[in-house]
Each structure stands twice: as C-alpha cells, then as structure tokens.
Design a protein around this motif. Sequence first.
Motif, PDB file in Angstrom:
ATOM      1  N   CYS A 115      44.638  44.751  40.158  1.00  0.00           N
ATOM      2  CA  CYS A 115      44.493  44.506  41.450  1.00  0.00           C
ATOM      3  C   CYS A 115      43.336  43.593  41.750  1.00  0.00           C
ATOM      4  CB  CYS A 115      44.751  45.626  42.231  1.00  0.00           C
ATOM      5  SG  CYS A 115      45.965  46.599  42.051  1.00  0.00           S
ATOM      6  N   ARG A 116      43.648  42.785  42.678  1.00  0.00           N
ATOM      7  CA  ARG A 116      42.317  41.961  43.015  1.00  0.00           C
ATOM      8  C   ARG A 116      42.174  41.886  44.650  1.00  0.00           C
ATOM      9  NH1 ARG A 116      44.267  36.209  40.145  1.00  0.00           N
ATOM     10  NH2 ARG A 116      44.883  37.180  38.647  1.00  0.00           N
ATOM     11  N   ASN A 117      41.247  41.307  44.987  1.00  0.00           N
ATOM     12  CA  ASN A 117      40.752  41.461  46.454  1.00  0.00           C
ATOM     13  C   ASN A 117      40.975  42.612  47.145  1.00  0.00           C
ATOM     14  OD1 ASN A 117      40.365  38.502  46.263  1.00  0.00           O
ATOM     15  ND2 ASN A 117      42.557  38.384  45.888  1.00  0.00           N
ATOM     16  N   GLY A 118      40.384  43.760  46.698  1.00  0.00           N
ATOM     17  CA  GLY A 118      40.523  44.769  47.383  1.00  0.00           C
ATOM     18  C   GLY A 118      41.802  45.617  47.557  1.00  0.00           C
ATOM     19  N   GLY A 119      42.776  45.199  46.509  1.00  0.00           N
ATOM     20  CA  GLY A 119      43.954  45.848  46.398  1.00  0.00           C
ATOM     21  C   GLY A 119      43.849  47.323  45.473  1.00  0.00           C
ATOM     22  N   LYS A 120      44.446  48.255  46.063  1.00  0.00           N
ATOM     23  CA  LYS A 120      44.328  49.519  45.496  1.00  0.00           C
ATOM     24  C   LYS A 120      45.647  49.674  44.448  1.00  0.00           C
ATOM     25  CE  LYS A 120      41.431  50.742  48.546  1.00  0.00           C
ATOM     26  NZ  LYS A 120      40.043  50.563  48.565  1.00  0.00           N
ATOM     27  N   CYS A 121      45.172  50.204  43.346  1.00  0.00           N
ATOM     28  CA  CYS A 121      45.976  50.317  42.263  1.00  0.00           C
ATOM     29  C   CYS A 121      46.529  51.954  42.010  1.00  0.00           C
ATOM     30  CB  CYS A 121      45.102  50.347  40.878  1.00  0.00           C
ATOM     31  SG  CYS A 121      46.109  50.392  39.364  1.00  0.00           S
ATOM     32  N   SER A 122      48.128  51.937  41.771  1.00  0.00           N
ATOM     33  CA  SER A 122      48.648  53.254  41.837  1.00  0.00           C
ATOM     34  C   SER A 122      48.072  53.871  40.317  1.00  0.00           C
ATOM     35  CB  SER A 122      50.194  52.869  41.737  1.00  0.00           C
ATOM     36  OG  SER A 122      50.780  54.022  41.138  1.00  0.00           O
ATOM     37  N   LEU A 123      47.865  54.950  40.559  1.00  0.00           N
ATOM     38  CA  LEU A 123      47.285  55.892  39.336  1.00  0.00           C
ATOM     39  C   LEU A 123      48.411  56.069  38.397  1.00  0.00           C
ATOM     40  CD1 LEU A 123      45.087  58.543  41.115  1.00  0.00           C
ATOM     41  CD2 LEU A 123      44.568  56.563  39.907  1.00  0.00           C
ATOM     42  N   THR A 124      49.641  56.157  38.867  1.00  0.00           N
ATOM     43  CA  THR A 124      50.740  56.404  37.896  1.00  0.00           C
ATOM     44  C   THR A 124      51.374  55.031  37.180  1.00  0.00           C
ATOM     45  OG1 THR A 124      52.589  56.144  39.644  1.00  0.00           O
ATOM     46  CG2 THR A 124      51.578  58.509  38.957  1.00  0.00           C
ATOM     47  N   ASP A 125      51.525  54.021  37.932  1.00  0.00           N
ATOM     48  CA  ASP A 125      52.207  52.835  37.186  1.00  0.00           C
ATOM     49  C   ASP A 125      51.430  51.442  37.314  1.00  0.00           C
ATOM     50  OD1 ASP A 125      52.675  52.061  39.962  1.00  0.00           O
ATOM     51  OD2 ASP A 125      54.799  52.157  39.875  1.00  0.00           O
ATOM     52  N   GLY A 126      50.169  51.470  38.060  1.00  0.00           N
ATOM     53  CA  GLY A 126      49.285  50.183  38.030  1.00  0.00           C
ATOM     54  C   GLY A 126      49.771  49.100  38.971  1.00  0.00           C
ATOM     55  N   SER A 127      50.904  49.537  39.641  1.00  0.00           N
ATOM     56  CA  SER A 127      51.179  48.631  41.036  1.00  0.00           C
ATOM     57  C   SER A 127      49.972  48.494  41.852  1.00  0.00           C
ATOM     58  CB  SER A 127      52.689  49.153  41.297  1.00  0.00           C
ATOM     59  OG  SER A 127      52.594  50.313  42.109  1.00  0.00           O
ATOM     60  N   CYS A 128      50.083  47.478  42.501  1.00  0.00           N
ATOM     61  CA  CYS A 128      49.167  47.266  43.689  1.00  0.00           C
ATOM     62  C   CYS A 128      49.632  47.392  45.050  1.00  0.00           C
ATOM     63  CB  CYS A 128      48.433  45.930  43.465  1.00  0.00           C
ATOM     64  SG  CYS A 128      47.734  45.353  41.799  1.00  0.00           S
ATOM     65  N   ARG A 129      48.660  47.812  45.880  1.00  0.00           N
ATOM     66  CA  ARG A 129      48.951  47.930  47.407  1.00  0.00           C
ATOM     67  C   ARG A 129      47.790  47.119  47.909  1.00  0.00           C
ATOM     68  NH1 ARG A 129      47.785  53.292  48.757  1.00  0.00           N
ATOM     69  NH2 ARG A 129      45.817  52.415  49.887  1.00  0.00           N
ATOM     70  N   CYS A 130      48.137  46.114  48.601  1.00  0.00           N
ATOM     71  CA  CYS A 130      47.066  45.009  48.801  1.00  0.00           C
ATOM     72  C   CYS A 130      46.534  45.230  50.014  1.00  0.00           C
ATOM     73  CB  CYS A 130      47.819  43.602  48.918  1.00  0.00           C
ATOM     74  SG  CYS A 130      48.772  43.131  47.376  1.00  0.00           S
ATOM     75  N   SER A 131      45.378  44.643  50.389  1.00  0.00           N
ATOM     76  CA  SER A 131      44.789  44.920  51.628  1.00  0.00           C
ATOM     77  C   SER A 131      45.309  43.869  52.665  1.00  0.00           C
ATOM     78  CB  SER A 131      43.288  44.998  51.533  1.00  0.00           C
ATOM     79  OG  SER A 131      43.032  43.640  50.972  1.00  0.00           O
ATOM     80  N   ASP A 132      44.959  43.993  53.877  1.00  0.00           N
ATOM     81  CA  ASP A 132      45.532  43.191  54.818  1.00  0.00           C
ATOM     82  C   ASP A 132      45.042  41.628  54.722  1.00  0.00           C
ATOM     83  OD1 ASP A 132      46.714  45.336  56.187  1.00  0.00           O
ATOM     84  OD2 ASP A 132      45.292  45.070  58.035  1.00  0.00           O
ATOM     85  N   ARG A 186      46.387  34.520  48.746  1.00  0.00           N
ATOM     86  CA  ARG A 186      45.601  34.534  49.962  1.00  0.00           C
ATOM     87  C   ARG A 186      46.470  34.434  51.495  1.00  0.00           C
ATOM     88  NH1 ARG A 186      40.939  35.187  51.900  1.00  0.00           N
ATOM     89  NH2 ARG A 186      39.862  34.047  53.549  1.00  0.00           N
ATOM     90  N   ALA A 187      45.836  35.210  52.322  1.00  0.00           N
ATOM     91  CA  ALA A 187      46.303  35.224  53.614  1.00  0.00           C
ATOM     92  C   ALA A 187      47.893  34.936  53.858  1.00  0.00           C
ATOM     93  CB  ALA A 187      45.523  33.987  54.448  1.00  0.00           C
ATOM     94  N   CYS A 188      48.101  35.388  54.895  1.00  0.00           N
ATOM     95  CA  CYS A 188      49.547  35.337  55.459  1.00  0.00           C
ATOM     96  C   CYS A 188      49.832  33.763  56.015  1.00  0.00           C
ATOM     97  CB  CYS A 188      49.689  36.137  56.378  1.00  0.00           C
ATOM     98  SG  CYS A 188      49.330  37.765  55.731  1.00  0.00           S
TER      99      CYS A 188
END
Length: 119
Positions: free
Chosen positions: A68-85, A95-97
């Motif tokens: 994960c980049r740019n402040g994204g949070k990584c799932s402990l189980t499978d490594g998938s990323c939850r992105c920051s706004d 980048r950006a929406c």
Amino acid sequence: MVGDVCANPCPDGLWGKECSMRCDCYNGGSCHHITGECMCKPGYRGDKCQEQCPIGRYGNNCEGVCQCRNGGKCSLTDGSCRCSDGWHGVHCEERACAEHLYGPGCTGICTCEPSNTAM
C-alpha cells in the motif's frame, strides 16, 4: 488422537494423549492435535499466536510485505489496501479523484451547485 486405533483427531481446543490437554492459543489460533503447537490465523504470529503482524507485514506468520502507498492501510490477513481519501487503485497508487468525486475509493459524488463553487 482418540479411538481404538487413534484414528480420530481430538476435538477443537484439545490435544495430547486421550485429548486431555487444553489448547493455549490466542487470536483464533488452533493447536496441533498431537503436539499442541499453535497454528496461527493470517495476521498473527508467535508461539501462542499472541502477536499481531507489525505494520507493513501481513499473512501467514506475517511473511507478506504490504504494498500500500500514500497512507493506505494494509489488511493483516490478505494484504489488500484500504486507501486514504483522495487515493485509489489496488495499491492506492492513483492520485486524487476525478472531478465531482471524493472520499475513500473516490466513490462519493459531490452534490455542489455549480454556482456555489470557485472557478
């Protein structure tokens, strides 16, 4: 093992001769029915599965490296990323929406009136 020929594994949470020992694993870990060794769920490690993976690691025995980049949070189980706004993509690399979108994964739709925005 239990039964006349020791062919049946112990019930969950028990191990050893005649399944007389209680499992001592944490965080959903299970123990080997003969040795009592803890087998940890993804996202945990340690002799008794007592340690959560450190930041930047995930998976079985915390062997995966988060991408994960740019402040994204990584799932402990499978490594998938939850992105920051304002970020999206598999690894939060985009980048950006686009115009009129906002929020996590750029899924929010702006409802601003054009006359109320600065140009």
